[in-house]
Design an enzyme around this catalytic site. Structure first.
Site, PDB file in Angstrom:
ATOM      1  N   ARG A  97      41.609  39.117  34.751  1.00 52.54           N
ATOM      2  CA  ARG A  97      41.470  40.098  33.676  1.00 52.54           C
ATOM      3  C   ARG A  97      41.031  39.440  32.379  1.00 52.54           C
ATOM      4  O   ARG A  97      41.464  38.336  32.053  1.00 52.54           O
ATOM      5  CB  ARG A  97      42.785  40.853  33.489  1.00 52.54           C
ATOM      6  N   GLU A 153      32.142  44.878  45.030  1.00 55.03           N
ATOM      7  CA  GLU A 153      32.459  46.301  45.158  1.00 55.03           C
ATOM      8  C   GLU A 153      31.291  47.166  44.711  1.00 55.03           C
ATOM      9  O   GLU A 153      30.397  46.724  43.975  1.00 55.03           O
ATOM     10  CB  GLU A 153      33.723  46.652  44.370  1.00 55.03           C
ATOM     11  N   GLN A 207      37.627  43.133  33.691  1.00 55.38           N
ATOM     12  CA  GLN A 207      37.962  42.169  34.741  1.00 55.38           C
ATOM     13  C   GLN A 207      36.730  41.572  35.394  1.00 55.38           C
ATOM     14  O   GLN A 207      35.617  42.079  35.229  1.00 55.38           O
ATOM     15  CB  GLN A 207      38.813  42.858  35.806  1.00 55.38           C
ATOM     16  N   HIS A 255      33.420  43.660  34.045  1.00 59.12           N
ATOM     17  CA  HIS A 255      33.204  45.104  34.140  1.00 59.12           C
ATOM     18  C   HIS A 255      34.510  45.843  33.891  1.00 59.12           C
ATOM     19  O   HIS A 255      35.606  45.265  33.954  1.00 59.12           O
ATOM     20  CB  HIS A 255      32.654  45.479  35.517  1.00 59.12           C
ATOM     21  N   HIS A 313      35.764  39.325  39.352  1.00 64.77           N
ATOM     22  CA  HIS A 313      36.235  38.921  40.663  1.00 64.77           C
ATOM     23  C   HIS A 313      35.584  37.594  41.041  1.00 64.77           C
ATOM     24  O   HIS A 313      34.430  37.342  40.697  1.00 64.77           O
ATOM     25  CB  HIS A 313      35.882  39.971  41.715  1.00 64.77           C
TER      26      HIS A 313
END
Length: 397
Positions: A281, A133, A96, A262, A98
């Site tokens: 995804r 993240e 995926q 990642h 972001h």
């Protein structure tokens, strides 16, 4: 200060034992993938203020400045800007990426205008926020992070000696990095499913063989073969081979910024992120893959997965990232007499990952055993003592 009661999310890729072992409870036999700590509306932590359980999100909404402090409230509004988790992977998560903040805002506004239901399986942007993240290993932790340099990726694919992969190898050799990576990923995700399933099966068999041969890529081959066992025929198996394979040791971390492909493969870690659900995804999933939007978001550049190790600031071991919404640090208390004063300017969640600790303020005292956590509002002066490891999640403003 409040002791937190947290929700465990039972995703299929989760470990049946890791989170129960951390919490000191009996396994249920079902996968337990993520322990959520924070005020995310999907599963907010609960606090007890004497009148029964109250969602932390509701407590913050009732007194935003008292819980968040003026600086955080002014910068992010009346919400806790991060989500803190324990993540326990026993099988690979989806491959995926972001979006960045501008992409998230534009994508969310577009889907809202088009009337795409928020719970629709093809919805990409459930909110208008980005989702950088950080994952920090509690055990040995494997993942995939960022593209390999194009020639390194070409060499890895060539080593599998699969005829149907040779056109991708040629592209990676012949074109500039960004163009080559884009063309190969586009071709993989757009290929005929039957033909791609056969290619993935042949590549997986080759990776299984090479995983038994000593060499610098032995562990990577083993990881790719494992992916194929979990997701046979998925084009994401080949896409994963374009990415760096990373193994973290306990205490090491990875920061994942916008646009970087990642996947987490296995292990137990603590994860902190901006408060968002936005995921696009690339594969290794039965869920929706929006290829055109994905290709718009992915950063097609090779990145070295920089493994982060904490730097010490007055006894607090900090993992530095360029993100305002969160900061992760830890306190390693080696003797019962160890004492740390906790910075009080911002709201924070403290998680005892090992041993035990006592959190004291002028008016309260909380004992945290392994797996237990607490919310400390902005402005609350507190001191930590004990013998163990305590992670601190807070805001970096």
């Amino acid at each position: 200060m409040d002791r937190l009661a947290n929700t465990v999310r039972p995703y299929a890729w989760g470990s049946t034992t890791a989170i129960p072992q951390l919490l000191g409870v009996e396994p249920t036999g079902e996968p337990q993938a993520e322990l959520w700590m924070g005020a995310h509306p999907g599963a907010p932590s609960r606090v007890d203020r004497g009148a029964g359980p109250l969602a932390l999100s509701e407590a913050i909404a009732a007194d935003p400045e008292g819980h968040l402090g003026k600086a955080v409230l002014d910068r992010f509004g009346p919400r806790l800007p991060f989500l803190f988790k324990v993540l326990a992977a026993d099988a690979p998560l989806s491959l995926q990426v972001h979006p960045d903040l501008a992409q998230a805002r534009a994508g969310h506004a577009d889907e809202e205008e088009r009337g795409v239901p928020i719970d629709a399986p093809h919805r990409n942007y459930k909110d208008a926020n980005h989702k950088p993240e950080l994952i920090c290993a509690l055990t040995t932790f494997e993942g995939l992070c960022g593209f390999r340099p194009e020639r390194e990726a070409a060499g890895l694919l060539a080593s599998l000696d699969v005829d149907s992969l040779k056109p991708y190898v040629d592209i990676l050799h012949a074109q500039p990095e960004a163009d080559a990576l884009r063309e190969v990923l586009t071709a993989l995700l757009s290929a005929d499913p039957v033909a791609m399933a056969e290619t993935a099966a042949q590549a997986a068999a080759a990776a299984e063989r090479l995983a038994d041969v000593d060499g610098p890529l032995q562990n990577a081959y083993a990881a790719y073969a494992s992916l194929a066992r979990h997701y046979p025929g998925d084009p994401g198996v080949i896409a994963a081979m374009l990415l760096n394979h990373v193994t973290l040791q306990p205490g090491e971390a990875l920061f994942l910024s916008a646009g970087v492909p990642h996947a987490y493969l296995r292990g137990l870690g603590v994860e902190i992120m901006a408060n968002s659900d936005n995921v696009l995804r690339c594969g290794l999933t039965p869920k929706h893959v929006d290829v055109p939007e994905l290709l718009r978001i992915v950063r097609f550049e090779a990145t070295e997965p920089g493994v982060l190790r904490p730097g010490s600031v007055e006894g607090e071991e900090r993992y530095e990232t360029p993100i305002e919404e969160f900061r992760l640090s830890r306190y390693v208390l080696t003797e019962e007499g160890d004492r740390r004063r906790i910075p009080s300017r911002t709201p924070q969640i403290l998680l005892c990952s090992e041993g035990s600790a006592v959190l004291r303020s002028a008016t309260d005292e909380l004992r945290l055993g392994q797996g237990e956590s607490a919310f400390v509002p902005a402005g609350e002066e507190a001191v930590l003592t004990g013998k163990g490891t305590v992670f601190r999640a807070t805001v970096a403003v």
